[in-house]
Design a protein around this motif. Structure first.
Motif, PDB file in Angstrom:
ATOM      1  N   PHE A  93       0.830  -1.201   0.000  1.00  0.00           N
ATOM      2  CA  PHE A  93       0.000   0.000   0.000  1.00  0.00           C
ATOM      3  C   PHE A  93       0.867   1.255   0.000  1.00  0.00           C
ATOM      4  CE2 PHE A  93      -2.836  -3.237   1.630  1.00  0.00           C
ATOM      5  CZ  PHE A  93      -4.017  -2.955   0.955  1.00  0.00           C
ATOM      6  N   THR A  94       0.622   2.119  -0.962  1.00  0.00           N
ATOM      7  CA  THR A  94       1.315   3.412  -1.017  1.00  0.00           C
ATOM      8  C   THR A  94       0.490   4.511  -0.372  1.00  0.00           C
ATOM      9  OG1 THR A  94       0.412   3.856  -3.231  1.00  0.00           O
ATOM     10  CG2 THR A  94       2.571   2.786  -3.109  1.00  0.00           C
ATOM     11  N   ASP A  95      -0.800   4.247  -0.168  1.00  0.00           N
ATOM     12  CA  ASP A  95      -1.711   5.229   0.430  1.00  0.00           C
ATOM     13  C   ASP A  95      -2.725   4.481   1.283  1.00  0.00           C
ATOM     14  OD1 ASP A  95      -1.473   8.061  -1.331  1.00  0.00           O
ATOM     15  OD2 ASP A  95      -0.939   6.251  -2.453  1.00  0.00           O
ATOM     16  N   ILE A  96      -2.958   4.977   2.510  1.00  0.00           N
ATOM     17  CA  ILE A  96      -4.021   4.415   3.340  1.00  0.00           C
ATOM     18  C   ILE A  96      -4.814   5.536   3.988  1.00  0.00           C
ATOM     19  CG2 ILE A  96      -2.838   2.231   3.805  1.00  0.00           C
ATOM     20  CD1 ILE A  96      -2.181   3.263   6.588  1.00  0.00           C
ATOM     21  N   ALA A 119       2.681  11.432  10.444  1.00  0.00           N
ATOM     22  CA  ALA A 119       2.936  10.623   9.258  1.00  0.00           C
ATOM     23  C   ALA A 119       4.076  11.210   8.426  1.00  0.00           C
ATOM     24  CB  ALA A 119       1.672  10.509   8.418  1.00  0.00           C
ATOM     25  N   HIS A 120       4.132  12.515   8.330  1.00  0.00           N
ATOM     26  CA  HIS A 120       5.220  13.170   7.588  1.00  0.00           C
ATOM     27  C   HIS A 120       6.559  12.901   8.270  1.00  0.00           C
ATOM     28  CE1 HIS A 120       7.198  16.135   5.042  1.00  0.00           C
ATOM     29  NE2 HIS A 120       7.738  16.656   6.125  1.00  0.00           N
ATOM     30  N   GLU A 121       6.557  12.914   9.579  1.00  0.00           N
ATOM     31  CA  GLU A 121       7.782  12.633  10.338  1.00  0.00           C
ATOM     32  C   GLU A 121       8.246  11.198  10.110  1.00  0.00           C
ATOM     33  OE1 GLU A 121       8.846  11.964  15.050  1.00  0.00           O
ATOM     34  OE2 GLU A 121       7.328  13.443  14.517  1.00  0.00           O
ATOM     35  N   VAL A 122       7.306  10.266  10.052  1.00  0.00           N
ATOM     36  CA  VAL A 122       7.631   8.852   9.870  1.00  0.00           C
ATOM     37  C   VAL A 122       8.070   8.574   8.445  1.00  0.00           C
ATOM     38  CG1 VAL A 122       6.629   6.541   9.804  1.00  0.00           C
ATOM     39  CG2 VAL A 122       6.156   8.053  11.747  1.00  0.00           C
ATOM     40  N   GLY A 123       7.353   9.140   7.457  1.00  0.00           N
ATOM     41  CA  GLY A 123       7.664   8.900   6.047  1.00  0.00           C
ATOM     42  C   GLY A 123       7.134   7.559   5.576  1.00  0.00           C
ATOM     43  N   GLY A 124       7.367   7.271   4.315  1.00  0.00           N
ATOM     44  CA  GLY A 124       6.925   5.999   3.740  1.00  0.00           C
ATOM     45  C   GLY A 124       5.548   6.115   3.115  1.00  0.00           C
ATOM     46  N   THR A 125       4.701   5.143   3.391  1.00  0.00           N
ATOM     47  CA  THR A 125       3.332   5.138   2.876  1.00  0.00           C
ATOM     48  C   THR A 125       2.607   6.408   3.312  1.00  0.00           C
ATOM     49  OG1 THR A 125       3.174   2.732   2.795  1.00  0.00           O
ATOM     50  CG2 THR A 125       1.112   3.934   3.023  1.00  0.00           C
ATOM     51  N   ARG A 126       1.820   6.971   2.396  1.00  0.00           N
ATOM     52  CA  ARG A 126       1.086   8.208   2.704  1.00  0.00           C
ATOM     53  C   ARG A 126      -0.144   7.906   3.561  1.00  0.00           C
ATOM     54  NH1 ARG A 126       1.523   8.144  -2.736  1.00  0.00           N
ATOM     55  NH2 ARG A 126       3.255   9.309  -3.641  1.00  0.00           N
ATOM     56  N   LEU A 127      -0.398   8.794   4.495  1.00  0.00           N
ATOM     57  CA  LEU A 127      -1.570   8.694   5.357  1.00  0.00           C
ATOM     58  C   LEU A 127      -2.578   9.763   4.960  1.00  0.00           C
ATOM     59  CD1 LEU A 127      -3.071   7.665   7.903  1.00  0.00           C
ATOM     60  CD2 LEU A 127      -1.751   9.334   9.214  1.00  0.00           C
ATOM     61  N   HIS A 128      -3.842   9.360   4.832  1.00  0.00           N
ATOM     62  CA  HIS A 128      -4.929  10.287   4.512  1.00  0.00           C
ATOM     63  C   HIS A 128      -6.006  10.138   5.588  1.00  0.00           C
ATOM     64  CE1 HIS A 128      -3.094  10.722   0.523  1.00  0.00           C
ATOM     65  NE2 HIS A 128      -2.980   9.414   0.534  1.00  0.00           N
ATOM     66  N   PRO A 129      -6.109  11.090   6.512  1.00  0.00           N
ATOM     67  CA  PRO A 129      -7.103  10.957   7.583  1.00  0.00           C
ATOM     68  C   PRO A 129      -8.540  11.057   7.066  1.00  0.00           C
ATOM     69  CG  PRO A 129      -5.382  12.539   8.171  1.00  0.00           C
ATOM     70  CD  PRO A 129      -5.242  12.263   6.707  1.00  0.00           C
ATOM     71  N   ILE A 130      -9.414  10.328   7.720  1.00  0.00           N
ATOM     72  CA  ILE A 130     -10.854  10.455   7.531  1.00  0.00           C
ATOM     73  C   ILE A 130     -11.409  11.105   8.792  1.00  0.00           C
ATOM     74  CG2 ILE A 130     -13.033   9.182   7.314  1.00  0.00           C
ATOM     75  CD1 ILE A 130     -11.475   7.084   5.691  1.00  0.00           C
ATOM     76  N   ASP A 382       4.427   5.382  -7.968  1.00  0.00           N
ATOM     77  CA  ASP A 382       3.861   4.644  -6.838  1.00  0.00           C
ATOM     78  C   ASP A 382       3.619   3.232  -7.342  1.00  0.00           C
ATOM     79  OD1 ASP A 382       3.851   7.000  -5.424  1.00  0.00           O
ATOM     80  OD2 ASP A 382       1.686   7.297  -5.524  1.00  0.00           O
ATOM     81  N   LEU A 383       4.454   2.293  -6.916  1.00  0.00           N
ATOM     82  CA  LEU A 383       4.461   0.964  -7.517  1.00  0.00           C
ATOM     83  C   LEU A 383       4.656  -0.120  -6.469  1.00  0.00           C
ATOM     84  CD1 LEU A 383       6.881   1.879 -10.448  1.00  0.00           C
ATOM     85  CD2 LEU A 383       4.409   1.527 -10.672  1.00  0.00           C
ATOM     86  N   VAL A 384       4.201  -1.330  -6.800  1.00  0.00           N
ATOM     87  CA  VAL A 384       4.441  -2.482  -5.939  1.00  0.00           C
ATOM     88  C   VAL A 384       4.874  -3.645  -6.816  1.00  0.00           C
ATOM     89  CG1 VAL A 384       1.966  -3.040  -5.960  1.00  0.00           C
ATOM     90  CG2 VAL A 384       3.454  -4.068  -4.240  1.00  0.00           C
ATOM     91  N   THR A 420       7.856  -2.073  -2.361  1.00  0.00           N
ATOM     92  CA  THR A 420       6.857  -1.013  -2.470  1.00  0.00           C
ATOM     93  C   THR A 420       7.580   0.309  -2.641  1.00  0.00           C
ATOM     94  OG1 THR A 420       5.345  -2.247  -1.024  1.00  0.00           O
ATOM     95  CG2 THR A 420       4.860   0.083  -1.387  1.00  0.00           C
ATOM     96  N   MET A 421       7.115   1.089  -3.612  1.00  0.00           N
ATOM     97  CA  MET A 421       7.773   2.347  -3.959  1.00  0.00           C
ATOM     98  C   MET A 421       6.753   3.480  -3.886  1.00  0.00           C
ATOM     99  SD  MET A 421       9.705   3.226  -7.556  1.00  0.00           S
ATOM    100  CE  MET A 421      11.035   2.060  -7.199  1.00  0.00           C
ATOM    101  N   VAL A 422       7.100   4.541  -3.174  1.00  0.00           N
ATOM    102  CA  VAL A 422       6.261   5.725  -3.048  1.00  0.00           C
ATOM    103  C   VAL A 422       7.004   6.906  -3.655  1.00  0.00           C
ATOM    104  CG1 VAL A 422       5.129   7.330  -1.458  1.00  0.00           C
ATOM    105  CG2 VAL A 422       5.101   4.870  -0.978  1.00  0.00           C
ATOM    106  N   ALA A 423       6.463   7.442  -4.752  1.00  0.00           N
ATOM    107  CA  ALA A 423       7.077   8.576  -5.452  1.00  0.00           C
ATOM    108  C   ALA A 423       8.553   8.318  -5.735  1.00  0.00           C
ATOM    109  CB  ALA A 423       6.898   9.862  -4.654  1.00  0.00           C
ATOM    110  N   GLY A 424       8.858   7.105  -6.194  1.00  0.00           N
ATOM    111  CA  GLY A 424      10.226   6.762  -6.573  1.00  0.00           C
ATOM    112  C   GLY A 424      11.112   6.332  -5.435  1.00  0.00           C
ATOM    113  N   ASN A 425      10.629   6.417  -4.203  1.00  0.00           N
ATOM    114  CA  ASN A 425      11.416   5.994  -3.041  1.00  0.00           C
ATOM    115  C   ASN A 425      10.991   4.596  -2.604  1.00  0.00           C
ATOM    116  OD1 ASN A 425      12.976   8.464  -2.414  1.00  0.00           O
ATOM    117  ND2 ASN A 425      10.939   9.346  -2.076  1.00  0.00           N
ATOM    118  N   VAL A 426      11.942   3.710  -2.417  1.00  0.00           N
ATOM    119  CA  VAL A 426      11.651   2.364  -1.947  1.00  0.00           C
ATOM    120  C   VAL A 426      11.372   2.425  -0.446  1.00  0.00           C
ATOM    121  CG1 VAL A 426      12.528   0.021  -1.657  1.00  0.00           C
ATOM    122  CG2 VAL A 426      13.050   1.299  -3.756  1.00  0.00           C
ATOM    123  N   VAL A 427      10.128   2.103  -0.064  1.00  0.00           N
ATOM    124  CA  VAL A 427       9.732   2.169   1.348  1.00  0.00           C
ATOM    125  C   VAL A 427       9.602   0.788   1.976  1.00  0.00           C
ATOM    126  CG1 VAL A 427       8.584   4.388   1.028  1.00  0.00           C
ATOM    127  CG2 VAL A 427       7.258   2.279   0.765  1.00  0.00           C
TER     128      VAL A 427
END
Length: 435
Positions: A93-96, A119-130, A382-384, A420-427
């Protein structure tokens, strides 16, 4: 030196671009710049290139989960944003999207912004709050949805509690539509489920547990579809679990209503029989139902009546599950297990591969209004990467989630996320790169 990553001879699968072919994919910085047979031959010669040669592997757009519980703030002993995002990356998952039933409830700009900052501090997969639909998820006063939207919320939901008051639900749909926010409903008539412990059927009778009838979901979905038609708002059914819900959604979509829905892996794979002798790992909300519901849900997913697969990742510590059934918390983890479990349905012929990929990528991204998930020139990388042939046994020691509450421990599955890759970065990467 600019980042240069080259995938050689992978099977790239992207139904939204009608792509299913063995090709090379070249990534510079955060974008896909070239793809095609031998498109990476020259780029691979660069001494700074990172080359991944993976014959037989599948390359998919990054997965999107519309429904996860990360427990931060308030219950970090079960999961936190760092561990949750690590589990998401390991699952492809690149986005949750994180549900609002935290402590405190995410019903304000302050909580939304705090989650995003973490989430920005942690990095990696993007977090989208509901954000929550109502203040404190109490089903009474609406939240300031405009503030939530500005802070970064992608939807509103009182997940875990149903908005049962029709007037409140109508106002929520009208208000959310001003900000183009989908209203995600946990469909449960609480008057019909008071004291209920599992699906109402033969197993609940045998175990002496109060049953949870299908109609408790169907009544709410039926009412909400009428309200969605009346208001013209975007309405989304969370974790659909009954054949009645599928039937109602199919009819609503045939009339062009702006309605969508999701289904979880466990509702596609397990019936109430899995409860056995009070196996609390199988206690979920909504409950596991019957084979006829599974068949309807699978068909609904296959034909697009159900738009997306969502994990409903619900981590709980041992103390929350290692107790008698009536005291156990509902929910199971899913971020790391979703894809391999559902690849089993593909192997059985119960679900087309292209439909599974769409339900985990383009469909949920569209519902949450996230950028397209595609494999094409110019798209964000954003790839897996998946090894579809690797067999492995699900074991708690290999999971990155803090919690291990799943009935699938010990099951052998086929198909594993390798990168798993997020915006070209391997996470996430399970094995070293080939060169």
């Amino acid at each position: 030196m600019d980042r240069l990553i080259v995938f050689r001879h992978v099977r790239a699968i992207d139904p939204s671009s009608a792509l299913d072919a063995v090709i090379d994919v070249v990534i510079e910085k955060d974008r896909i710049v070239r793809l095609g047979p031998d498109a990476g031959a020259e780029a691979a010669k660069a001494e700074w290139a990172q080359v991944i040669t993976a014959p037989g592997a599948w390359l998919l757009p990054g997965l999107v989960d519309l429904h996860a519980h990360l427990r931060e703030p308030g219950q970090e002993y079960k999961e936190d944003i760092r561990s949750g995002l690590a589990a998401a990356a390991a699952g492809g998952f690149t986005d949750i999207c994180a549900m609002p039933n935290t402590l405190p409830v995410n019903d304000s700009r302050m909580v939304t912004e705090a989650m995003l900052a973490r989430a920005h501090e942690v990095g990696g997969t993007r977090l989208h709050p509901i954000g929550a639909i109502t203040v404190g998820q109490r089903g009474e006063s609406l939240t300031e949805m405009g503030d939530l939207r500005e802070a970064g919320a992608v939807a509103v939901s009182d997940d875990g509690r149903c908005v049962t008051n029709s007037a409140v639900m109508r106002r929520a749909l009208e208000y959310a539509s001003v900000f183009d926010l989908p209203v995600i409903q946990h469909a449960e008539d609480h008057a019909l489920t008071e004291g209920a412990q599992m699906h109402e059927g033969s197993v609940s009778t045998r175990l002496g547990l109060r049953g949870w009838p299908r109609v408790a979901e169907d009544i709410i979905v039926s009412r909400d579809l009428l309200l969605a038609e009346y208001t013209g708002a975007r309405y989304h059914v969370a974790h659909a679990s009954t054949e009645g819900t599928v039937r109602l959604l199919r009819e609503a979509k045939s009339r062009g209503l702006r309605v969508t829905a999701e289904v979880t892996p466990h509702h596609l794979l397990l019936t109430h029989e899995a409860v056995g002798l009070y196996d609390t790992a199988c206690k979920v909300n909504p409950p596991l139902r019957e084979q006829r519901d599974i068949e309807a849900l699978r068909q609904g997913l296959a034909d697009g009546t159900i738009d997306a697969v969502a994990t409903d990742h619900a981590p709980h510590a041992t103390i929350d599950k290692g107790c008698e059934w009536s005291e156990a918390k509902p929910g199971m983890i899913g971020l790391e297990l979703c894809l391999p479990l559902l690849l089993g349905l593909v192997a059985e012929g119960a679900l087309p591969l292209a439909r599974l990929v769409t339900s985990l990528t383009q469909a949920p991204a569209g519902i949450a209004r996230l950028p397209d998930k595609r494999i094409r020139e110019g798209a964000r990388a954003d790839l897996v990467l998946i090894d579809p042939e690797e067999r492995w046994t699900i074991d708690a020691s290999c999971l990155r989630s803090k919690s291990h509450n799943t009935p699938f421990l010990g099951r052998t599955v086929k198909g594993r996320v390798k990168m798993t890759m997020v915006a070209g970065n391997v996470v996430f990467e399970s094995t070293p790169r080939s060169s």
